[in-house]
Scaffold this active site. Sequence first.
Site, PDB file in Angstrom:
ATOM      1  CD  GLU A   9     -19.760  -5.473 -27.308  1.00 44.52           C
ATOM      2  OE1 GLU A   9     -20.414  -4.567 -26.767  1.00 44.52           O
ATOM      3  OE2 GLU A   9     -18.577  -5.737 -26.993  1.00 44.52           O
ATOM      4  CG  ASN A  31     -23.719  -3.547 -28.108  1.00 44.09           C
ATOM      5  OD1 ASN A  31     -23.811  -4.608 -28.712  1.00 44.09           O
ATOM      6  ND2 ASN A  31     -22.571  -3.113 -27.604  1.00 44.09           N
ATOM      7  CE  LYS A  81     -22.203  -3.552 -23.326  1.00 46.76           C
ATOM      8  NZ  LYS A  81     -20.972  -3.304 -24.109  1.00 46.76           N
ATOM      9  CD  GLU A 138     -20.525  -0.357 -25.675  1.00 44.93           C
ATOM     10  OE1 GLU A 138     -21.680  -0.826 -25.619  1.00 44.93           O
ATOM     11  OE2 GLU A 138     -19.512  -0.946 -25.254  1.00 44.93           O
ATOM     12  CB  CYS A 173     -19.287  -6.438 -23.853  1.00 41.65           C
ATOM     13  SG  CYS A 173     -17.590  -5.825 -23.623  1.00 41.65           S
ATOM     14  CG  ASN A 233     -15.785  -5.820 -29.684  1.00 39.14           C
ATOM     15  OD1 ASN A 233     -15.085  -5.705 -30.671  1.00 39.14           O
ATOM     16  ND2 ASN A 233     -16.994  -6.380 -29.719  1.00 39.14           N
TER      17      ASN A 233
END
Length: 346
Positions: free
Chosen positions: A47, A110, A128, A148, A196, A221
């Site tokens: 990621e 993302n 994502k 995020e 993730c 991550n």
Amino acid sequence: MSRKIRVAAAQIGAVHKTAIKSETVKRLITLLQEAATHRIQLVVFPEATITTFFPRHFFTSQEELDTYFEHGADISQSPDVKPLFTEAEKLGIDFVLGYAERTREGVGYNTCVYYSASSRKVISKYRKIHLPGTVEPFADPEAVNQLEKRYFTPGDLGFRAFRAPGLVSDAVKKADVKEGETTVGKGDPILGMMICNDRRWPEAWRTYALQGAELLVFGYNTGGNMAHLWGSKPMSPEAAQKEALFHSRLVQQANSYMNACFSISAARCGLDDGKYDLIGGSSICSPEGNVVAEAEGTGDELVWAEVDLGECRQGKEKTFDFGRHRRVEAYGLIVERTGAEEVELL
């Protein structure tokens, strides 16, 4: 039917806040070249591979924030990243790459893409969906933030499985199928991508499995010690890291088994800027939930194995034969309700 392919997770160690994208891409190319020596056909990168994990930082400058994003629709034409695509085409290796995407409309996602060497182009993109963290930074200046929800919008592409051409030499093609003949387990590999936190949500895995997915891939991550975010009980940094790694393995192994598919996870890990600890644990899991290969450390490392997609058939046709065993009439609450509502008190 045996359908063997050679796959790898390309784990990437520390990438600092001041790292230059083009220099990080050189590290990716080195791992891609190593993969070629093992005749690897598919490499999965982490990621947000080409920068530090910037959502841990609170940016007041939009201009500075935008330096961590790739702009425009075609990542393969990014000046910093294009050498990776060129090398992959030369070596004939497919890869999955995670990065921060800024659309022409200014929306941040993302994102990851699947590049097919045989097709010489990106054939699938995923954004994502399950964004963790908070919009605002924690009040505690010592806390490790996860912003995020501030910098990205939840993905709008859904969980769309796809076939990756050129990986299985004798894959059955649509034109070759005779009337009444089954194609199940015979065509090009069926893949799905996550990023993730998606790996922690069984809905993502099951949605792909309902499309016949045989191989799920994702980068991550994951902080080794993020007590403010997870609200975990007090524990030492060592114990927190051990628990984070355990949970990462747990969701990958359990969901690989419950959805009768192989999975590849690739970590962006190590000690960013000498203080931000990210777990390793990149691995390849089988449809029985067994770890086939796993990273040994938290630096740049290629984790690879030869897998036989034919091994997915046992789970898909026996224990997890969805067509025979699922009871969709009982699952309505899963899509009717988002948050949990406790049963009333007696």
